[in-house]
Design an enzyme around this catalytic site. Structure first.
Site, PDB file in Angstrom:
ATOM      1  N   LYS A   1      74.050  -4.969  49.833  1.00 47.67           N
ATOM      2  CA  LYS A   1      73.657  -3.965  48.667  1.00 47.67           C
ATOM      3  C   LYS A   1      72.196  -3.806  48.761  1.00 47.67           C
ATOM      4  CE  LYS A   1      73.134  -7.362  45.146  1.00 47.67           C
ATOM      5  NZ  LYS A   1      73.700  -8.297  44.198  1.00 47.67           N
TER       6      LYS A   1
ATOM      7  N   TYR B   1      39.652   2.257  44.519  1.00 46.92           N
ATOM      8  CA  TYR B   1      39.732   2.815  42.993  1.00 46.92           C
ATOM      9  C   TYR B   1      39.265   2.007  42.082  1.00 46.92           C
ATOM     10  CZ  TYR B   1      42.625   6.737  44.984  1.00 46.92           C
ATOM     11  OH  TYR B   1      43.090   7.785  45.688  1.00 46.92           O
TER      12      TYR B   1
HETATM   13  C1  LIG Z   1      74.048  -9.646  44.497  1.00 49.90           C
HETATM   14  C2  LIG Z   1      75.279 -10.351  44.176  1.00 49.90           C
HETATM   15  C3  LIG Z   1      75.691 -11.487  44.801  1.00 49.90           C
HETATM   16  C4  LIG Z   1      74.799 -12.112  46.201  1.00 49.90           C
HETATM   17  O1  LIG Z   1      73.668 -13.053  45.378  1.00 49.90           O
HETATM   18  P1  LIG Z   1      72.836 -13.665  46.076  1.00 49.90           P
HETATM   19  O2  LIG Z   1      72.122 -14.542  45.014  1.00 49.90           O
HETATM   20  O3  LIG Z   1      71.898 -12.725  46.669  1.00 49.90           O
HETATM   21  O4  LIG Z   1      73.491 -14.657  47.200  1.00 49.90           O
HETATM   22  C5  LIG Z   1      76.863 -11.988  44.531  1.00 49.90           C
HETATM   23  N1  LIG Z   1      77.736 -11.620  43.578  1.00 49.90           N
HETATM   24  C6  LIG Z   1      77.532 -10.189  43.149  1.00 49.90           C
HETATM   25  C7  LIG Z   1      78.361  -9.842  42.040  1.00 49.90           C
HETATM   26  C8  LIG Z   1      76.274  -9.743  42.980  1.00 49.90           C
HETATM   27  O5  LIG Z   1      76.036  -8.789  42.486  1.00 49.90           O
END
Ligand SMILES: *Cc1c(COP(=O)(O)O)cnc(C)c1O
Length: 390
Positions: free
Chosen positions: A46, A282
């Site tokens: 994601k 800046y």
């Molecule tokens: C983002 C996410 C993960 C992954 O978590 P990590 O700590 O990055 O391994 C697992 N499950 C769900 C539902 C998530 O949203």
């Protein structure tokens, strides 16, 4: 966001991201080893693969044979289908009814936790003459997404009783693994989850793939592996937290080796000498105490190099740490190369990653601005070219 997979840094690029295929494969291998042969691996890609580049990471993960990919939006899932990736894709985020229709038609597997979503999945599946595979998320103490125990049986039945729907998975998510070395709350959530699975069984309902572990849970609590582990941050070679790292060291026999996958780089746009007393940038927040040589870098907070790093972070120039001077601008920042006489226009600079014997870690940058390594990498702008390197 481009899905073209680059294998060489474009000569025209002034800033870019490099993704190490070796490191990524190594980390995938580490999680395979940790979860063992009977547990599936979901690579969580994601948010543009935590900023690493969706197409590159998903392509490598699919080639390595992961059982599933985890995305947040329907667009991420559609991008992967268009790139020819046929692996199971679970959508972890919320889908509006319109997005649900697109997801189901593209054989993405939505996460659901309420009747409304189940109804829109049913409509979508009927229209597409297909069977939607749904992952039901249950509430075990995070109070984010999730169906409550009181609704569990009726909501599950709404799926299993419908010929257009399949209960493909049962998930939950831990609230308190990364932030502590005390895993009492996580174990309570695990017990709660297992009680819900038993309740389903009592009603003759088979939960499909049981998946509850994130990276930290996969590393620290083998009971959470169940049928599939959802691994994000660890695949990118980053520890979920210092506490997770310490907990893993305290556990006998568990040694996990993670190698950072991302490097953030830019080319020097200009080198200039300024006299003692000169102000930089800046707001005049830096004043040279001695004759100083500055390098101007064509990267700033738009590209994801946070403005909070002003006067705090270091970059690597010819393998030497060079401090950021003055405020980071939208597309530009300045660094002190007084001690790097070889620094010249168009030289490569490392803002995140290794050069020579030095390394700038996502954790170093995170500490400066009061956040976590996840946010440092996830916020690197999608427009920057992602280059897959050996
Ligand atoms: C983002 C996410 C993960 C992954 O978590 P990590 O700590 O990055 O391994 C697992 N499950 C769900 C539902 C998530 O949203």
């Amino acid at each position: 966001m481009s899905t073209a997979i680059l294998r060489e840094v474009p000569e025209r690029a002034s800033s870019w991201v490099e993704i190490s295929a070796t490191a990524l494969r190594h980390n995938l291998g580490e999680f395979r080893r940790i979860i063992g042969p009977r547990c599936g691996l979901m690579a969580v890609v994601k948010s543009n693969a935590y900023g690493h580049g969706l197409a590159i990471v998903a392509g490598e993960a699919a080639a390595a044979g992961v059982e599933a990919l985890g995305v947040n939006t329907v667009d991420e899932g559609l991008t992967l289908r268009r790139a020819g990736i046929d692996t199971r894709i679970v959508v972890l985020g919320y889908l509006t009814p319109a997005a649900m229709a697109e997801a189901v038609a593209a054989r993405l597997e939505p996460t659901v936790y309420q009747m409304e979503a189940i109804a829109s999945a049913r409509t979508a599946a009927a229209a597409a003459r297909t069977r939607a595979r749904l992952h039901l998320k249950v509430e075990t103490g995070t109070h984010r997404q999730g169906v409550s125990e009181a609704e569990l049986i009726s909501v599950s039945r709404a799926i299993t009783a419908d010929p257009h729907l399949e209960l493909a998975g049962l998930s939950t998510h831990f609230a308190n693994i990364e932030d502590t070395t005390d895993h009492t709350y996580a174990r309570q959530q695990l017990a709660c989850y297992e009680a819900l699975v038993r309740r389903l069984a009592d009603h003759g309902i088979v939960p499909g793939i049981r998946h509850i572990a994130c990276s930290a849970a996969a590393i620290l609590l083998s009971e959470t592996h169940q049928d599939m582990a959802r691994v994000g941050i660890g695949l990118y070679g980053l520890w979920p937290s210092k506490e997770t790292y310490l907990s893993s060291l305290l556990q006998a026999g568990m040694r996990v080796d993670l190698v950072p996958v991302m490097a953030l780089k830019a080319r020097i746009a200009q080198v200039k000498d300024v006299p003692a007393g000169a102000y930089v940038g800046y707001g005049l927040t830096y004043r040279a105490t001695h004759p100083t040589r500055l390098a101007v870098l064509p990267i700033g907070y738009y590209e994801g190099y946070d403005r909070g790093l002003s006067n705090l972070a270091h970059v690597l120039v010819h393998g030497v740490r060079a401090p950021v001077r003055g405020r980071i601008c939208m597309n530009i920042c300045m660094v002190d190369v007084t001690d790097v006489p070889a620094a010249a226009v168009n030289d490569e600079v490392v803002l995140l990653g290794a050069q020579g014997d030095e390394r700038v870690r996502a954790e170093d940058l995170a500490r400066h601005i009061g956040t976590i390594n996840y946010e440092i990498v996830a916020r690197i702008h999608p427009d920057l070219p992602r280059v897959l390197v050996a």
